[in-house]
Scaffold this motif. Structure first.
Motif, short mmCIF file in Angstrom:
data_model
loop_
_atom_site.label_atom_id
_atom_site.label_comp_id
_atom_site.label_asym_id
_atom_site.label_seq_id
_atom_site.Cartn_x
_atom_site.Cartn_y
_atom_site.Cartn_z
N ALA A 112 0.91 -1.09 0.08
CA ALA A 112 0.02 0.16 0.07
C ALA A 112 0.94 1.26 -0.11
CB ALA A 112 -0.79 -0.02 1.17
N ALA A 113 2.07 1.25 0.75
CA ALA A 113 2.88 2.48 0.67
C ALA A 113 3.41 2.43 -0.52
CB ALA A 113 3.86 2.29 1.83
N ALA A 114 3.82 1.42 -1.30
CA ALA A 114 4.40 1.42 -2.64
C ALA A 114 3.37 1.96 -3.65
CB ALA A 114 4.99 0.36 -3.05
N ALA A 115 2.11 1.58 -3.57
CA ALA A 115 1.16 2.15 -4.34
C ALA A 115 0.93 3.51 -4.34
CB ALA A 115 -0.08 1.28 -4.12
N GLY A 116 1.10 4.16 -3.04
CA GLY A 116 0.80 5.50 -2.68
C GLY A 116 2.23 6.31 -3.11
N ILE A 117 3.45 5.70 -2.97
CA ILE A 117 4.62 6.33 -3.49
C ILE A 117 4.59 6.69 -4.80
CG2 ILE A 117 6.90 6.28 -3.41
CD1 ILE A 117 6.95 5.53 -0.51
N PHE A 118 4.30 5.58 -5.49
CA PHE A 118 4.28 5.60 -6.93
C PHE A 118 3.04 6.15 -7.58
CE2 PHE A 118 7.67 2.31 -5.72
CZ PHE A 118 8.81 3.15 -6.35
N THR A 119 2.21 6.66 -6.91
CA THR A 119 0.94 7.23 -7.87
C THR A 119 1.59 8.18 -8.82
OG1 THR A 119 -0.30 6.77 -5.89
CG2 THR A 119 -1.18 8.49 -7.66
N PRO A 120 1.18 8.00 -10.14
CA PRO A 120 1.54 9.01 -11.11
C PRO A 120 1.07 10.46 -10.70
CG PRO A 120 0.61 6.99 -11.95
CD PRO A 120 0.39 7.01 -10.55
N PRO A 121 2.20 11.31 -10.72
CA PRO A 121 2.15 12.73 -10.34
C PRO A 121 1.24 13.52 -11.55
CG PRO A 121 4.09 12.37 -11.10
CD PRO A 121 3.56 11.10 -11.07
#
Length: 401
Positions: A112-121
């Motif tokens: 979940a942390a990875a999914a959030g960190i790599f959310t396309p900006p």
């Protein structure tokens, strides 16, 4: 009337703008779907609401951390590469989270942390493109207001798509569905000529950019970010206010109506300023818009209002959000050096996210400890803090380089 009479029409008729706005919104949908999708998935497995809350919080906070970091990479390496790679990594993290939640909840939290960190900006990427695509003045003001208002569509459609996704794909498949929409949006946005042109026409001195200070270290940019955090507080608190009001009135469905009409009010506000952009500069308007937004939420403190009147008050409270965010985006485009404009927008996105999260968290703790009767103080407190944070944005402070 010609399109020049309505700047928002001029913006939508400009090449690439409609496509970029739609694909950006598509790519941002996971942010509006993830919380409900995670809760429903946990309910179908362990049923542990504490775990659901923890995973959701990790995802949101990681997203707030990741946006400025990825945005800085965009300023250095271009939009296409960063958006494509982050979109793929975020989708893989969503997939892993969905598949490991039941057998390995610890791994699911990390994913979940990875999914959030790599959310396309996509938000900061689009806002960095607006000054390239539309003319300064009323068209640019209309573009920023249109962008801010269009976000409300995400939070109307997102929960509905989650319900539909669970019905069609099940709780596990629905989380893959949400991640897939984000990936499709990021890829579709990236293949447009405008992001590719921005990637190939970066400042030639990329090496110098790598040593350039982060825009958040500029006091003027930091003040706008703090202001944006402040306007997120009542927005986040509204979810708890609506839920507590529904419980106090024993009126099932009231919370949904409050949130939906609030979003409709925001769409109306975006439409009005899109047709008739605010005339003054964002430096002068920012604080005023923030204070008006704070005042707009105060009627929700009148918890004794009839249900219909309370719903109308929720609509009024949403009116000033898009105009205020429009001023934020325009002000950031003025203050930030062009070489780090995407990162500056990333910090604003994170500040808003953290403000919304803080408003929701504090309001939830207060209602949980003292009951729905505290709604009046939550509303007054959030509005007061927003007004105080708005004072930060008053003009006349020393300028930075």
């Amino acid at each position: 009337m010609t399109s020049s009479s309505y700047p928002v029409v001029s913006v939508l008729r400009t090449r690439h703008t409609g496509y970029l706005l739609i694909t950006s919104l598509l790519g941002r949908l996971p942010g509006a779907m993830a919380a409900l999708a995670i809760v429903q998935l946990v309910r179908s497995t362990s049923g542990d609401f504490a775990l659901a809350g923890l995973i959701t919080a990790v995802y949101v906070v990681a997203g707030a951390v990741g946006q400025p970091l990825l945005s800085r990479l965009i300023d250095g390496f271009g939009q296409v590469t960063v958006l494509v790679v982050s979109g793929i990594l975020s989708f893989l993290a969503f997939t892993g989270m969905a598949l490991t939640l039941d057998p390995a909840p610890g791994a699911a939290i990390a994913l979940a942390a990875a999914a959030g960190i790599f959310t396309p900006p996509l938000e900061p990427a689009l806002r960095a493109l607006w000054p390239r695509l539309v003319s300064p003045g009323p068209p640019l003001k209309a573009a920023f207001s249109l962008d801010a208002g269009a976000q409300e569509i995400i939070f109307i459609i997102g929960p509905l798509l989650t319900v539909a996704g669970i019905a069609v794909f099940g709780p596990v498949g629905n989380l893959l569905f949400a991640g897939g929409l984000g990936l499709i949006g990021a890829l579709a946005f990236s293949i447009n000529p405008a992001p590719r042109a921005a990637s190939t026409k970066r400042p030639s001195n990329v090496t110098a950019h790598s040593g350039e200070q982060s825009p958040i270290l500029l006091p003027a940019v930091a003040r706008v970010a703090a202001f944006t955090f402040g306007i997120g507080l009542p927005v986040g608190a509204l979810t708890i206010v609506a839920t507590a009001s529904e419980a106090a009135r024993a009126d099932p469905g009231l919370a949904g109506w409050i949130l939906a009409v609030n979003a409709v009010g925001a769409l109306i506000g975006a439409t009005v300023v899109g047709i008739r952009p605010l005339g003054s500069t964002p430096e002068r308007l920012l604080a005023l818009c923030g204070i008006l937004l704070a005042v707009g939420y105060l009627p929700l403190a009148a918890t004794a209002l009839p249900a219909l009147a309370y719903i109308v008050a929720a609509g009024i409270s949403g009116l000033m959000l898009p105009p205020t965010l429009g001023q934020v985006f325009e002000r950031i485009s003025e203050l930030s050096p062009p070489a780090v404009l995407t990162e500056a927008n990333g910090w604003v996105v994170s500040a808003m996210t953290l403000g919304v999260g803080a408003g929701t968290l504090v309001a939830g703790v207060v209602v949980g400890a003292s009951g729905p009767s505290m709604v009046i103080w939550i509303v007054v407190g959030a509005s007061t803090l927003t007004a105080l944070f708005s004072l930060i944005a008053f003009p006349g402070r020393p300028r930075v380089g």
